[in-house]
Write an enzyme that holds these catalytic residues in place. Structure first.
Site, mmCIF file in Angstrom:
data_model
loop_
_atom_site.group_PDB
_atom_site.id
_atom_site.type_symbol
_atom_site.label_atom_id
_atom_site.label_comp_id
_atom_site.label_asym_id
_atom_site.label_seq_id
_atom_site.Cartn_x
_atom_site.Cartn_y
_atom_site.Cartn_z
ATOM 1 N N SER A 147 -22.567 -17.656 61.859
ATOM 2 C CA SER A 147 -23.886 -17.534 61.257
ATOM 3 C C SER A 147 -24.545 -18.905 61.230
ATOM 4 O O SER A 147 -23.855 -19.935 61.270
ATOM 5 C CB SER A 147 -23.764 -17.002 59.821
ATOM 6 O OG SER A 147 -24.973 -17.155 59.101
ATOM 7 N N TYR A 160 -21.001 -17.612 51.009
ATOM 8 C CA TYR A 160 -21.094 -17.144 52.400
ATOM 9 C C TYR A 160 -21.176 -18.339 53.353
ATOM 10 O O TYR A 160 -20.475 -18.392 54.360
ATOM 11 C CB TYR A 160 -22.316 -16.249 52.560
ATOM 12 C CG TYR A 160 -22.500 -15.687 53.948
ATOM 13 C CD1 TYR A 160 -21.670 -14.677 54.420
ATOM 14 C CD2 TYR A 160 -23.518 -16.155 54.781
ATOM 15 C CE1 TYR A 160 -21.849 -14.142 55.689
ATOM 16 C CE2 TYR A 160 -23.695 -15.631 56.051
ATOM 17 C CZ TYR A 160 -22.860 -14.628 56.499
ATOM 18 O OH TYR A 160 -23.024 -14.110 57.761
#
Length: 273
Positions: A147, A160
């Protein structure tokens, strides 16, 4: 789509395959001729995926397990290997994100723990179950679904972001330690695919343009075919990169290019390479 390079079907394991990007990758690999092992927590969804692949003429086998359970991961991978053989490709697509969009000091520790256990410890569990077989056979490729959060700071979703940075470092370690054994690893950011996770994030509330999952599949297939082996240990991003653009850039890429590094503050910085 590119075909596998060997005469015998290559075998892939896709985690987090019950939905979202993992499901699309599993379908794409099967369509390209791969034998596919699919895992996730939702056994019913996995069974539906296997039925879809089989109906299209492919071969897939499903085993449901939670990646946070090391014993279940080891047993599940062992069962799949007994039925399918060793894995040439591992695509780690499992993952979760905290629901609260708050700064780190307001983060719910239960959510933080759940994210880190799934995204970091879960990845270690899968790597420990799958990669030794690759090392023993002298070849294999690992693709981590990364990501932009792995390489840039944000005031929210700190767990995250930390988990994806940790996954990047794990991938780099696999690339470094695995090079002598023919094992390569890649951090592949899929862009912003329209999934339940992405649509639930406030930052994407007004988004109208999304990454086509077919572009993610194309990049995974290029990696599986060995076309991008020179990018092992590095960060690739669908929607910005293509297999062709990466091949063209390889000759002029800097040694630190697309790696997770600390940049020097200038030429006088003692950290300067």
């Amino acid at each position: 789509m590119p075909e596998p390079t060997s005469a015998a079907p290559q075998c892939a394991l896709v985690t987090g395959a019950s939905r979202g990007i993992g499901r699309e990758v599993a379908l794409g690999l099967a369509a390209a001729g791969f034998v596919v092992g699919v895992t996730g927590r939702d056994a019913r969804s996995l069974d539906g995926l296997v039925e879809e692949i089989t109906a299209a003429g492919g071969w897939a086998v499903a085993t449901a397990f939670d990646v946070t359970d090391a014993g279940a991961v080891a047993a599940g991978v062992r069962a799949l290997e007994q039925e399918l053989g060793g894995f040439d490709l591992l695509v780690q697509s499992h993952g979760r994100i905290e629901s609260d969009e708050v700064p780190p000091w307001e983060a719910d520790l239960g959510q933080v723990r759940a994210v880190l256990e799934a995204n970091v410890l879960g990845a270690f569990h899968v790597v420990r179950a799958v990669v030794p077989g690759m090392v023993a056979r002298g070849s294999g490729r690992v693709v981590d679904l990364s990501s932009g959060a792995a390489s840039s700071d944000s005031g929210i979703h700190a767990a995250y972001g930390a988990s994806k940075a940790a996954l990047f470092r794990l991938g780099g370690a696999i690339a470094a330690a695995g090079a002598a054994h023919g094992v390569r690893a890649f951090e592949l950011s899929p862009g912003v695919v329209r999934t339940a996770m992405a649509t639930g994030m406030g930052q994407h509330a007004e988004r109208t343009e999304w990454t086509d999952p077919a572009d993610v599949v194309a990049m995974v297939l290029a990696i599986a075919a060995g076309e991008l082996d020179g990018w092992s240990g590095r960060y690739l991003r669908v929607g910005v990169d293509t297999p062709g653009s990466l091949l063209a850039a390889e000759a002029t890429r800097s040694p630190r290019g697309r790696r997770l590094v600390v940049e020097p503050y200038g030429e006088d910085d003692p950290l300067h390479p």
